[in-house]
Design an enzyme around this catalytic site. Sequence first.
Site, PDB file in Angstrom:
ATOM      1  CD  GLU A  81      -3.093  -1.057   2.133  1.00 12.59           C
ATOM      2  OE1 GLU A  81      -2.404  -0.898   3.424  1.00 12.59           O
ATOM      3  OE2 GLU A  81      -4.249  -1.132   1.853  1.00 12.59           O
ATOM      4  CD  GLU A 112       3.954 -20.950  11.296  1.00 12.30           C
ATOM      5  OE1 GLU A 112       4.255 -21.602  12.476  1.00 12.30           O
ATOM      6  OE2 GLU A 112       3.008 -20.853  10.709  1.00 12.30           O
TER       7      GLU A 112
END
Length: 270
Positions: A81, A112
């Site tokens: 963004e 992960e």
Amino acid sequence: MKNKLTTEQSSSYNNLEKMNTFELLSNINAEDKTVAFAIEKAIPSVEKLVDVIFDKMDKGGRLFYIGAGTSGRLGVLDASECPPTFGVSDNKIIGLIAGGDSALRKAIENAEDDENLAWTDLLKYKITEKDVLIGIAASGTTPYVIGGLEKANKNHIITGCIVCNKNSPLSLAAKYPIELIVGPEFLTGSTRMKAGTAQKLVLNMISTAVMIKLGRVKDNKMVNMQLSNKKLVNRGVLMLMDELNIDQALASKLLEKHQSVKNVLDNYKN
């Protein structure tokens, strides 16, 4: 057995399935209201990290986020963004998630848990000591994130983190830790709720404050935003009308010519 992480502690609410819709929503909202107060306590830690990021980026450095699951998605979201909001290059703030972009939509098994994978991902971007790395993990125990920070430390790269447990392994690995202790989730262990909200708010704070300090904002306006749709073009026109006290026709003409609000402001002569 070690004490259970705060983020894994049992909810303060029982028998959720017996609550009616209004009770569910009201109780979730009651928990959400506590998040901003938890963040307020961490502002001094956020301040330290923002200042060091600004110093590095002002000298040409970059900001990296790494995370897994919800935390990784939030980092990628914040990074993605910044170019449209502040007009910066998309290689200035980079978000990486364990398992790659496919993990944004679907969980990638065991990604992960690989403590070496983050550094492999970061090396693809040629990360250096000019940059800053922030690890994001609600638990503060994610191997992907911890491994990335530990490798960064060894390579003299400034590290920070955003976690929701005190004294976690990730906090201990980070030079600039941010601990957001929001307490047990409404739905036990569901850290996409309060923990995720806290992380999102702090990411907003970090990137917005850094961009303002880097001169990407004028007054309270996004003068460097990308004019990528009609809504943003109209917003830019209104900014120019207000800032320069000119009519809509002239503002539209100037914006079309210069292609950004900042360029107009820098070049306009009354």
